[in-house]
Motif scaffolding. Sequence first.
Motif, PDB file in Angstrom:
ATOM      1  N   GLU A  69       0.804  -1.225   0.000  1.00 55.55           N
ATOM      2  CA  GLU A  69       0.000   0.000   0.000  1.00 55.55           C
ATOM      3  C   GLU A  69       0.840   1.281   0.000  1.00 55.55           C
ATOM      4  N   ILE A  70       2.136   1.168  -0.098  1.00 53.03           N
ATOM      5  CA  ILE A  70       3.004   2.340   0.009  1.00 53.03           C
ATOM      6  C   ILE A  70       2.643   3.406  -1.015  1.00 53.03           C
ATOM      7  N   GLU A  71       2.450   3.005  -2.253  1.00 59.94           N
ATOM      8  CA  GLU A  71       2.159   3.981  -3.301  1.00 59.94           C
ATOM      9  C   GLU A  71       0.784   4.600  -3.108  1.00 59.94           C
ATOM     10  N   ASP A  72      -0.202   3.808  -2.709  1.00 59.59           N
ATOM     11  CA  ASP A  72      -1.545   4.334  -2.450  1.00 59.59           C
ATOM     12  C   ASP A  72      -1.494   5.412  -1.364  1.00 59.59           C
ATOM     13  N   CYS A  73      -0.814   5.108  -0.272  1.00 61.07           N
ATOM     14  CA  CYS A  73      -0.759   6.055   0.841  1.00 61.07           C
ATOM     15  C   CYS A  73       0.034   7.309   0.471  1.00 61.07           C
ATOM     16  N   ARG A  74       1.095   7.134  -0.289  1.00 58.03           N
ATOM     17  CA  ARG A  74       1.872   8.302  -0.729  1.00 58.03           C
ATOM     18  C   ARG A  74       1.016   9.216  -1.589  1.00 58.03           C
ATOM     19  N   ARG A  75       0.230   8.628  -2.481  1.00 58.79           N
ATOM     20  CA  ARG A  75      -0.601   9.405  -3.386  1.00 58.79           C
ATOM     21  C   ARG A  75      -1.700  10.148  -2.628  1.00 58.79           C
ATOM     22  N   ILE A  76      -2.344   9.489  -1.664  1.00 60.29           N
ATOM     23  CA  ILE A  76      -3.383  10.149  -0.867  1.00 60.29           C
ATOM     24  C   ILE A  76      -2.791  11.324  -0.103  1.00 60.29           C
ATOM     25  N   THR A  77      -1.632  11.111   0.490  1.00 58.16           N
ATOM     26  CA  THR A  77      -0.954  12.182   1.233  1.00 58.16           C
ATOM     27  C   THR A  77      -0.657  13.360   0.327  1.00 58.16           C
ATOM     28  N   GLU A  78      -0.203  13.078  -0.855  1.00 59.44           N
ATOM     29  CA  GLU A  78       0.121  14.123  -1.828  1.00 59.44           C
ATOM     30  C   GLU A  78      -1.117  14.898  -2.255  1.00 59.44           C
ATOM     31  N   LEU A  79      -2.235  14.193  -2.443  1.00 59.55           N
ATOM     32  CA  LEU A  79      -3.459  14.837  -2.902  1.00 59.55           C
ATOM     33  C   LEU A  79      -4.086  15.726  -1.826  1.00 59.55           C
ATOM     34  N   VAL A  80      -3.966  15.318  -0.563  1.00 58.72           N
ATOM     35  CA  VAL A  80      -4.655  16.033   0.514  1.00 58.72           C
ATOM     36  C   VAL A  80      -3.750  17.060   1.182  1.00 58.72           C
ATOM     37  N   GLY A  81      -2.539  16.674   1.485  1.00 60.00           N
ATOM     38  CA  GLY A  81      -1.617  17.595   2.148  1.00 60.00           C
ATOM     39  C   GLY A  81      -1.858  17.657   3.645  1.00 60.00           C
ATOM     40  N   ALA A  82      -1.996  18.866   4.188  1.00 54.70           N
ATOM     41  CA  ALA A  82      -2.102  19.077   5.634  1.00 54.70           C
ATOM     42  C   ALA A  82      -3.269  18.281   6.225  1.00 54.70           C
ATOM     43  N   GLY A  83      -3.017  17.687   7.364  1.00 49.77           N
ATOM     44  CA  GLY A  83      -4.044  16.919   8.062  1.00 49.77           C
ATOM     45  C   GLY A  83      -3.901  15.420   7.895  1.00 49.77           C
ATOM     46  N   VAL A  84      -3.091  14.978   6.930  1.00 50.17           N
ATOM     47  CA  VAL A  84      -2.892  13.546   6.708  1.00 50.17           C
ATOM     48  C   VAL A  84      -1.603  13.097   7.379  1.00 50.17           C
ATOM     49  N   VAL A  85      -1.694  12.007   8.138  1.00 52.10           N
ATOM     50  CA  VAL A  85      -0.526  11.398   8.780  1.00 52.10           C
ATOM     51  C   VAL A  85      -0.316  10.033   8.133  1.00 52.10           C
ATOM     52  N   ASN A  86       0.754   9.897   7.379  1.00 51.05           N
ATOM     53  CA  ASN A  86       1.017   8.662   6.641  1.00 51.05           C
ATOM     54  C   ASN A  86       1.882   7.732   7.493  1.00 51.05           C
ATOM     55  N   LEU A  87       1.245   6.710   8.087  1.00 48.68           N
ATOM     56  CA  LEU A  87       1.966   5.736   8.900  1.00 48.68           C
ATOM     57  C   LEU A  87       2.245   4.449   8.136  1.00 48.68           C
ATOM     58  N   CYS A  88       2.053   4.469   6.826  1.00 46.58           N
ATOM     59  CA  CYS A  88       2.287   3.259   6.033  1.00 46.58           C
ATOM     60  C   CYS A  88       3.740   2.811   6.205  1.00 46.58           C
ATOM     61  N   GLY A  89       3.920   1.580   6.630  1.00 49.86           N
ATOM     62  CA  GLY A  89       5.259   1.056   6.838  1.00 49.86           C
ATOM     63  C   GLY A  89       5.835   1.332   8.210  1.00 49.86           C
ATOM     64  N   GLU A  90       5.153   2.130   9.034  1.00 48.64           N
ATOM     65  CA  GLU A  90       5.671   2.475  10.365  1.00 48.64           C
ATOM     66  C   GLU A  90       5.060   1.642  11.481  1.00 48.64           C
ATOM     67  N   THR A  91       4.095   0.806  11.162  1.00 47.81           N
ATOM     68  CA  THR A  91       3.404   0.052  12.211  1.00 47.81           C
ATOM     69  C   THR A  91       3.629  -1.444  12.058  1.00 47.81           C
ATOM     70  N   GLU A  92       3.731  -2.123  13.191  1.00 51.87           N
ATOM     71  CA  GLU A  92       3.605  -3.571  13.212  1.00 51.87           C
ATOM     72  C   GLU A  92       2.113  -3.896  13.188  1.00 51.87           C
TER      73      GLU A  92
END
Length: 370
Positions: free
Chosen positions: A238-261
């Motif tokens: 899901e790395i690319e999906d989450c990166r793209r959502i973060t890019e589209l929205v900007g402020a207010g999005v916290v991308n934890l993809c890959g940071e959680t067990e």
Amino acid sequence: MSQRSMPYDLPNDPSIRRILIIKWSALGDIAMATCVMEDVARAFPNAQIDLNTLPPWDKLFTGDPRFSNISKINIRAKQGKWAAIWAWMQQVRQQRYDLIVDLQSNDRSRFMLMFLQLTGNATRFLIGNHPSRPYNISGPDMPGDPNPVQRMRAAIKAAGIPVNTARPVLHIPAHNQQHAHELQKKYGLTAGRYAIFYPGCQAAGYLKRWGEDKYAELARQLLISEVDQVVLIGGKDEIEDCRRITELVGAGVVNLCGETEVLDIVPLARDAKYQVGNDTGTAHLAASSSQPMVVVCGPTDPYRVKPQGDNVIAIQADMPCLNCYCKQDCTHHSCMKAVQPEHVIEALHFKDGPVMIIPIPKAQQGLSDS
């Protein structure tokens, strides 16, 4: 009296002291099965209960007080599979279980248990979802293709085991709780003021994904008045999906993809105001929290795949091709395109049932779109 109609009351049988539960895969199915595991553990508080699963899912149960022993068997290995199966059979035979609860109940587990029975295994009670050998206790026939938990519950209920657990039950190790707390502190996540999105799924089932643009628009709408932040959770697929959502929205999005067990997700979910995801194993895991969740379904049947719990609503557009279970050959993806962010927001406040079907006018179904 036939085998299937015979009344059983196994929880009141004092001779049942050693129990084995079998559940091999996959993440979503195992998460759902923890409801049934909890019912078995409550019904036999003084018994030794062991769990047999596949790697890496054994890690979901590290330190779980319900289980005395957790064993794993890699029946999917290209090499050494038959040696692993033989070692498993030897181990089960040596333990002399009084009760085996087979929550997998596929051809392989049935074959392995039947072989044990034919070669002198002394297990008196075998519970399974399939109304034939090797099981001597199973549930009634169920029409259609019900949610797997319905079959599991019917099987243990036939043994006299009460069915009371509404949603998945997972015991979260202290280090996962601590890591979740550290992430909340690092990103300023306030309990009850953030939403979590699970926007991916296994790469092979990409048609179950609602899409980055839809998740981005939903995030924008929720950030206006409902929440302060939107958290994205996912793995390597899901790395690319989450990166793209973060890019589209900007402020207010916290991308934890890959940071959680995997088990970090549960304490994060417990503090979320809302959760939204696709039909994915992660959503089943997160359903162990009591926070509202919407699961967007398209090619898969929402009545079958909805995570357990009355806090979860599955939504689906009413299309002629719904529940096609298509994985790769669909060219229009209309079932997912028809679901809009406002539908998801409505479902987050929907209280009238486990599934919300969205009527789509024929002119808007877009089945010819590419």
